[in-house]
Design a protein around this motif. Structure first.
Motif, PDB file in Angstrom:
ATOM      1  N   VAL A 141       4.966   1.893  -9.150  1.00 41.42           N
ATOM      2  CA  VAL A 141       3.596   1.703  -8.665  1.00 41.42           C
ATOM      3  C   VAL A 141       2.836   0.732  -9.564  1.00 41.42           C
ATOM      4  O   VAL A 141       2.105  -0.141  -9.078  1.00 41.42           O
ATOM      5  CB  VAL A 141       2.873   3.065  -8.581  1.00 41.42           C
ATOM      6  N   GLN A 142       2.998   0.857 -10.878  1.00 41.70           N
ATOM      7  CA  GLN A 142       2.312  -0.050 -11.801  1.00 41.70           C
ATOM      8  C   GLN A 142       2.762  -1.496 -11.584  1.00 41.70           C
ATOM      9  O   GLN A 142       1.948  -2.425 -11.592  1.00 41.70           O
ATOM     10  CB  GLN A 142       2.578   0.371 -13.247  1.00 41.70           C
ATOM     11  N   PHE A 143       4.059  -1.693 -11.398  1.00 40.90           N
ATOM     12  CA  PHE A 143       4.595  -3.036 -11.142  1.00 40.90           C
ATOM     13  C   PHE A 143       3.933  -3.635  -9.900  1.00 40.90           C
ATOM     14  O   PHE A 143       3.490  -4.793  -9.893  1.00 40.90           O
ATOM     15  CB  PHE A 143       6.107  -2.934 -10.946  1.00 40.90           C
ATOM     16  N   SER A 144       3.833  -2.834  -8.851  1.00 39.47           N
ATOM     17  CA  SER A 144       3.209  -3.307  -7.619  1.00 39.47           C
ATOM     18  C   SER A 144       1.726  -3.612  -7.834  1.00 39.47           C
ATOM     19  O   SER A 144       1.207  -4.638  -7.387  1.00 39.47           O
ATOM     20  CB  SER A 144       3.374  -2.266  -6.512  1.00 39.47           C
ATOM     21  N   ASN A 145       1.046  -2.719  -8.541  1.00 43.15           N
ATOM     22  CA  ASN A 145      -0.380  -2.927  -8.805  1.00 43.15           C
ATOM     23  C   ASN A 145      -0.630  -4.231  -9.554  1.00 43.15           C
ATOM     24  O   ASN A 145      -1.569  -4.971  -9.250  1.00 43.15           O
ATOM     25  CB  ASN A 145      -0.945  -1.758  -9.615  1.00 43.15           C
ATOM     26  N   GLU A 146       0.196  -4.512 -10.563  1.00 42.19           N
ATOM     27  CA  GLU A 146       0.002  -5.712 -11.369  1.00 42.19           C
ATOM     28  C   GLU A 146       0.129  -6.975 -10.541  1.00 42.19           C
ATOM     29  O   GLU A 146      -0.587  -7.960 -10.774  1.00 42.19           O
ATOM     30  CB  GLU A 146       1.004  -5.721 -12.530  1.00 42.19           C
TER      31      GLU A 146
ATOM     32  N   ALA B 274       0.827  -1.208   0.000  1.00 38.31           N
ATOM     33  CA  ALA B 274       0.000   0.000   0.000  1.00 38.31           C
ATOM     34  C   ALA B 274       0.858   1.255   0.000  1.00 38.31           C
ATOM     35  O   ALA B 274       0.548   2.237  -0.686  1.00 38.31           O
ATOM     36  CB  ALA B 274      -0.932  -0.012   1.216  1.00 38.31           C
ATOM     37  N   ARG B 275       1.941   1.238   0.774  1.00 41.62           N
ATOM     38  CA  ARG B 275       2.814   2.418   0.807  1.00 41.62           C
ATOM     39  C   ARG B 275       3.505   2.619  -0.532  1.00 41.62           C
ATOM     40  O   ARG B 275       3.672   3.755  -0.984  1.00 41.62           O
ATOM     41  CB  ARG B 275       3.844   2.274   1.930  1.00 41.62           C
ATOM     42  N   VAL B 276       3.928   1.532  -1.163  1.00 42.32           N
ATOM     43  CA  VAL B 276       4.551   1.644  -2.486  1.00 42.32           C
ATOM     44  C   VAL B 276       3.544   2.195  -3.484  1.00 42.32           C
ATOM     45  O   VAL B 276       3.839   3.118  -4.252  1.00 42.32           O
ATOM     46  CB  VAL B 276       5.104   0.282  -2.946  1.00 42.32           C
ATOM     47  N   GLN B 277       2.341   1.620  -3.479  1.00 39.70           N
ATOM     48  CA  GLN B 277       1.330   2.032  -4.444  1.00 39.70           C
ATOM     49  C   GLN B 277       0.817   3.447  -4.189  1.00 39.70           C
ATOM     50  O   GLN B 277       0.234   4.068  -5.075  1.00 39.70           O
ATOM     51  CB  GLN B 277       0.176   1.025  -4.438  1.00 39.70           C
ATOM     52  N   GLY B 278       1.052   3.965  -2.999  1.00 41.70           N
ATOM     53  CA  GLY B 278       0.630   5.322  -2.691  1.00 41.70           C
ATOM     54  C   GLY B 278       1.623   6.393  -3.109  1.00 41.70           C
ATOM     55  O   GLY B 278       1.346   7.584  -2.939  1.00 41.70           O
ATOM     56  N   LEU B 279       2.757   5.997  -3.668  1.00 40.59           N
ATOM     57  CA  LEU B 279       3.789   6.989  -3.994  1.00 40.59           C
ATOM     58  C   LEU B 279       3.316   8.009  -5.025  1.00 40.59           C
ATOM     59  O   LEU B 279       3.676   9.185  -4.961  1.00 40.59           O
ATOM     60  CB  LEU B 279       5.060   6.294  -4.490  1.00 40.59           C
TER      61      LEU B 279
ATOM     62  N   LYS C  75      15.819   3.119  -4.504  1.00 46.13           N
ATOM     63  CA  LYS C  75      16.312   2.291  -3.390  1.00 46.13           C
ATOM     64  C   LYS C  75      16.085   2.992  -2.051  1.00 46.13           C
ATOM     65  O   LYS C  75      15.632   2.359  -1.079  1.00 46.13           O
ATOM     66  CB  LYS C  75      17.798   1.981  -3.574  1.00 46.13           C
ATOM     67  N   GLN C  76      16.403   4.278  -1.977  1.00 54.97           N
ATOM     68  CA  GLN C  76      16.199   5.009  -0.720  1.00 54.97           C
ATOM     69  C   GLN C  76      14.743   4.949  -0.272  1.00 54.97           C
ATOM     70  O   GLN C  76      14.446   4.732   0.909  1.00 54.97           O
ATOM     71  CB  GLN C  76      16.611   6.466  -0.897  1.00 54.97           C
ATOM     72  N   LEU C  77      13.820   5.135  -1.223  1.00 54.86           N
ATOM     73  CA  LEU C  77      12.400   5.111  -0.888  1.00 54.86           C
ATOM     74  C   LEU C  77      11.955   3.724  -0.445  1.00 54.86           C
ATOM     75  O   LEU C  77      11.219   3.581   0.545  1.00 54.86           O
ATOM     76  CB  LEU C  77      11.567   5.574  -2.092  1.00 54.86           C
ATOM     77  N   LEU C  78      12.383   2.688  -1.163  1.00 59.22           N
ATOM     78  CA  LEU C  78      11.995   1.330  -0.809  1.00 59.22           C
ATOM     79  C   LEU C  78      12.552   0.940   0.560  1.00 59.22           C
ATOM     80  O   LEU C  78      11.860   0.299   1.361  1.00 59.22           O
ATOM     81  CB  LEU C  78      12.470   0.342  -1.873  1.00 59.22           C
ATOM     82  N   ASP C  79      13.793   1.323   0.843  1.00 57.05           N
ATOM     83  CA  ASP C  79      14.394   1.009   2.142  1.00 57.05           C
ATOM     84  C   ASP C  79      13.663   1.724   3.271  1.00 57.05           C
ATOM     85  O   ASP C  79      13.435   1.160   4.350  1.00 57.05           O
ATOM     86  CB  ASP C  79      15.880   1.385   2.153  1.00 57.05           C
TER      87      ASP C  79
ATOM     88  N   LEU D  26      17.476   8.911   4.169  1.00 56.44           N
ATOM     89  CA  LEU D  26      16.162   9.486   3.925  1.00 56.44           C
ATOM     90  C   LEU D  26      15.281   9.284   5.150  1.00 56.44           C
ATOM     91  O   LEU D  26      15.198   8.185   5.686  1.00 56.44           O
ATOM     92  CB  LEU D  26      15.536   8.813   2.700  1.00 56.44           C
ATOM     93  N   ARG D  27      14.626  10.353   5.596  1.00 56.09           N
ATOM     94  CA  ARG D  27      13.815  10.281   6.806  1.00 56.09           C
ATOM     95  C   ARG D  27      12.338  10.132   6.483  1.00 56.09           C
ATOM     96  O   ARG D  27      11.883  10.422   5.386  1.00 56.09           O
ATOM     97  CB  ARG D  27      14.047  11.531   7.666  1.00 56.09           C
ATOM     98  N   ARG D  28      11.617   9.691   7.491  1.00 60.46           N
ATOM     99  CA  ARG D  28      10.209   9.337   7.310  1.00 60.46           C
ATOM    100  C   ARG D  28       9.363  10.478   6.764  1.00 60.46           C
ATOM    101  O   ARG D  28       8.356  10.251   6.082  1.00 60.46           O
ATOM    102  CB  ARG D  28       9.642   8.858   8.649  1.00 60.46           C
ATOM    103  N   VAL D  29       9.748  11.699   7.044  1.00 61.76           N
ATOM    104  CA  VAL D  29       8.962  12.838   6.583  1.00 61.76           C
ATOM    105  C   VAL D  29       8.790  12.815   5.070  1.00 61.76           C
ATOM    106  O   VAL D  29       7.808  13.354   4.535  1.00 61.76           O
ATOM    107  CB  VAL D  29       9.618  14.157   7.050  1.00 61.76           C
ATOM    108  N   ALA D  30       9.708  12.169   4.335  1.00 59.57           N
ATOM    109  CA  ALA D  30       9.602  12.108   2.877  1.00 59.57           C
ATOM    110  C   ALA D  30       8.355  11.368   2.418  1.00 59.57           C
ATOM    111  O   ALA D  30       7.879  11.584   1.295  1.00 59.57           O
ATOM    112  CB  ALA D  30      10.843  11.442   2.288  1.00 59.57           C
ATOM    113  N   LEU D  31       7.801  10.519   3.264  1.00 53.08           N
ATOM    114  CA  LEU D  31       6.615   9.749   2.872  1.00 53.08           C
ATOM    115  C   LEU D  31       5.336  10.573   2.947  1.00 53.08           C
ATOM    116  O   LEU D  31       4.266  10.078   2.565  1.00 53.08           O
ATOM    117  CB  LEU D  31       6.479   8.498   3.747  1.00 53.08           C
ATOM    118  N   GLN D  32       5.426  11.812   3.442  1.00 53.15           N
ATOM    119  CA  GLN D  32       4.283  12.730   3.450  1.00 53.15           C
ATOM    120  C   GLN D  32       3.057  12.080   4.090  1.00 53.15           C
ATOM    121  O   GLN D  32       1.927  12.195   3.597  1.00 53.15           O
ATOM    122  CB  GLN D  32       3.952  13.179   2.018  1.00 53.15           C
ATOM    123  N   GLU D  33       3.257  11.427   5.222  1.00 47.62           N
ATOM    124  CA  GLU D  33       2.163  10.667   5.826  1.00 47.62           C
ATOM    125  C   GLU D  33       1.110  11.548   6.470  1.00 47.62           C
ATOM    126  O   GLU D  33       0.041  11.063   6.843  1.00 47.62           O
ATOM    127  CB  GLU D  33       2.730   9.682   6.857  1.00 47.62           C
TER     128      GLU D  33
END
Length: 507
Positions: A211-216, A176-181, A257-261, A283-290
Motif C-alpha cells: 500500500v505504501q508503494f502505491s501511495n508514493e 484505489a483497490r490496492v491502497q484499500g487493502l 500475487k493472488q491479491l494483485l491478480d 482466489l475469489r472476489r469475496v476476499a476483497l471484502q467489498e
C-alpha cells in the motif's frame, strides 16, 4: 455500435453497454494466471511459467473451453489471443481449429478488448509478443470471409474520451483497490489467501508495504500498474515479469500475487460492466471484502436477511440422473467441437435457464432445478460430441452431478451440496467483521467425484449484506438446525491486454 474498416478488415466497434448481459471476462486467460495451489508451489520451488508449462497449460485450456461452454460471450484482452498458448494454439494450427476460432469471432462469442488501439491486428507497443502466434492472429482476422466482422470493445471509440476513461475506470480504481487493502479485516484477508494464523502480523506488514508503494506513486501523480507491483513484491529480482518466476526472498510473494491478480481482473470486469469468471482453485472476489464499500440502499442482487440466505442453503431436488459418464478432460475437445456444441438446441436451452436464474436469484429454488436439468442435457450433448468426433480422447469418467451452493458471510463459509444420493451442509466459522457481515452466494454445478479439468459451472449469484450481529446470529441458528449440519472452526480460504499511446502503459 458502429462499423468501420479504414481500408482494412471491417470491425464492429462496440462499447461495454452493447455487450451481452451475460458477457464475462475469464481470469484464466490472463497471461499471468496460475491457480492458488500452483502459485504456492512455484513460490516454494522458485519455478517459472516455463517450468510448469504442462500442468498450467492444461488447466488454462480447460478453463478456456469451460468459459466458451458456460457463457454466451467471452471478452478477451486482445494481447492474450497471441500471448496465451492455450488460445493461440488454434490459430497456429490452422485448418479446422483456426476456422472454428474465426466463427467464434464472427459470431461475437469471442470479443477482443482494445485498450487504446483501433484495430485488432495492430502490433502492440511496449509489449513482447510471440511472433509466430501474433502473425497467426493477424492471418486469422485477415482471412475471415468477406461477410464476417470481428466485434471489438473499447471503453470509448473517441480517443480523448477513451484516454480519460482508461484513467477513471481502469488505472485509478486499480490503485484505489490496492491502497484499500490495509482498510480490510487483515486477519480475515490473511485466512482467505491461505496465510497461517501465526504469520498474520508479518503478512499485515507486507500488505502495508504494498500500500505504501502505491501511495508514493499516486502522490506523485504516477500510475500504479500490476507490473510495477510485481517487480517490487512478487517477481524474482533480475527476472522478466512475463516469465512468472516468483521471488523466494520476498515475503508472501504468492499471496500478494493472488491479491494483485484478483484486483486486476475484477477491476477490468467492473470497468466493462460484466462478470469476472474466476477459475476453479483461484482466489475469489469475496476476499476483497467489498461489502464494506456498500452504502445507502441495497443494490440489485443483494441478500439482506437470514431467511433469504436460507433459500440457497436448503436441499435441492431434481430428477434422477440417467447418464453416468462425463468427459474427464474438456480440453480434449477442439474448438470445432465447441462451435458445434454452441449451435445445439441443448446449449441454447442451457443459456436460457442460466439467464433466467442470474436475472433474479431470489427465485433460486424455482429456477435452479431447470438449470440443473439443462446442465445434464448439455453434458449428454458433450458426451455425444466426444464419442462422435474424438473417440476415447475425452476419457469419460463416472459422473455423480451435484448442486453446490457456497455462502460466504464475513469470516464464515457455509457449503450445501445436493446430490441424487447425498446431502450435506458444512460451516467453516472464522473471524467476522465487527460492524458488517457481507459476502456472496456462489452456485457450482459439478461432478461429486470432481476432476480438475472436467466440465463444471460456477457463478456468483448475489451479494450478501447483513446489517447487524443479530441478523448474523439468526442465520447461524437457522443453518445449525439443518439436518446433518456439521461445523468446524477457522475461516476457509477464498479459493475454490494492445497498442499503447504516449505514456499509457499496458493495463
Amino acid at each position: 455500435m458502429s462499423q468501420a474498416s479504414d481500408g482494412r478488415r471491417p470491425v464492429v466497434r462496440m462499447v461495454p453497454a452493447g455487450l451481452d448481459p451475460g458477457a464475462v471476462i475469464a481470469q484464466s486467460l490472463d497471461d499471468q494466471w496460475a491457480g492458488a495451489e500452483l502459485t504456492r508451489t512455484m513460490a516454494r520451488q522458485g519455478s517459472s511459467f516455463a517450468d510448469v508449462a504442462d500442468p498450467r497449460g492444461k488447466e488454462v485450456r480447460a478453463e478456456y473451453i469451460r468459459a466458451l461452454i458456460n457463457t454466451r460471450q467471452l471478452v478477451v484482452n486482445r494481447v492474450f489471443f497471441f500471448n496465451n498458448p492455450a488460445v493461440s494454439r488454434d490459430l497456429i494450427a490452422g485448418g479446422r481449429a483456426r476456422r472454428a476460432h474465426q466463427r467464434l469471432l464472427a459470431d461475437g462469442a469471442l470479443v477482443p478488448f482494445l485498450l487504446r488501439e483501433r484495430e485488432p491486428t495492430d502490433r502492440p507497443a511496449n509489449v513482447e509478443v510471440d511472433e509466430t502466434a501474433f502473425r497467426a492472429w493477424q492471418e486469422t482476422v485477415e482471412e475471415l470471409p468477406a461477410t464476417d466482422r470481428v466485434t471489438c470493445v473499447r471503453l470509448s471509440w473517441d480517443d480523448q474520451e477513451n484516454r480519460q476513461a482508461t484513467d477513471s475506470a481502469l488505472f485509478n480504481p486499480f490503485a484505489a483497490r490496492v491502497q484499500g487493502l490495509t482498510a480490510k479485516d487483515i486477519p480475515l484477508l490473511a485466512a482467505q489467501v491461505g496465510v497461517a494464523e501465526e504469520d498474520t502480523a508479518r503478512f499485515a506488514e507486507t500488505i502495508g508495504e504494498v500500500v505504501q508503494f502505491s501511495n508514493e506513486h499516486r502522490v506523485r501523480d504516477e500510475r500504479v500498474t500490476r507490473t510495477q507491483l510485481y517487480r517490487a513484491f512478487v517477481t524474482a529480482s533480475g527476472e522478466p515479469v512475463s516469465g512468472g518466476r516468483l521471488a523466494q526472498d520476498k515475503p508472501f510473494a504468492a499471496e500478494v500475487k493472488q491479491l494483485l491478480d484478483l484486483i486486476y481482473n475484477v477491476n477490468l470486469a467492473d470497468a466493462l460492466g460484466m462478470y469476472p469468471l474466476t477459475p476453479n482453485g483461484s482466489l475469489r472476489r469475496v476476499a476483497l471484502q467489498e461489502w464494506r464499500d456498500l452504502s445507502g440502499g441495497s443494490p440489485a442482487g443483494t441478500v439482506t436477511d437470514a431467511e433469504q440466505l436460507m433459500l440457497f442453503l436448503r436441499r435441492q431436488s431434481f430428477a434422477a440422473v440417467q447418464d453416468r459418464l462425463t468427459p474427464g478432460e474438456v480440453d480434449a475437445l477442439g474448438l470445432e467441437d465447441i462451435w458445434q456444441l454452441r449451435q445445439s438446441e441443448s446449449w441454447h436451452r442451457y443459456m436460457g435457464a442460466l439467464s433466467a436464474l442470474t436475472m433474479d436469484p431470489r427465485d433460486f429454488e424455482e429456477r435452479v432445478g431447470p438449470l440443473f436439468q439443462r446442465y445434464l442435457e448439455l453434458n449428454r450433448e458433450i458426451i455425444r460430441l466426444a464419442e462422435s468426433r474424438r473417440g476415447g480422447r475425452a476419457r469419460p469418467r463416472a459422473w455423480a452431478p451435484v448442486i453446490e451452493v457456497v455462502v460466504n458471510v464475513g469470516g464464515a463459509v457455509f457449503t450445501a451440496v445436493s446430490g441424487e444420493e447425498s446431502w450435506s451442509v458444512v460451516g467453516s466459522i472464522g473471524s467476522a467483521a465487527v460492524s458488517s457481515y457481507g459476502g456472496s452466494v456462489q452456485l457450482v454445478l459439478r461432478n461429486r467425484r470432481s476432476g480438475r479439468r472436467e466440465q463444471k459451472f460456477a457463478r456468483e449469484l448475489a451479494t450478501v449484506q447483513l446489517d447487524s450481529v443479530r441478523e448474523w446470529q439468526r442465520l447461524h441458528t437457522l443453518v445449525r438446525a439443518l439436518p446433518g449440519y456439521r461445523e468446524r472452526r477457522g475461516a476457509a480460504p477464498a479459493t475454490s491486454t494492445s497498442t499503447v499511446l504516449d505514456d499509457i502503459p499496458e493495463y
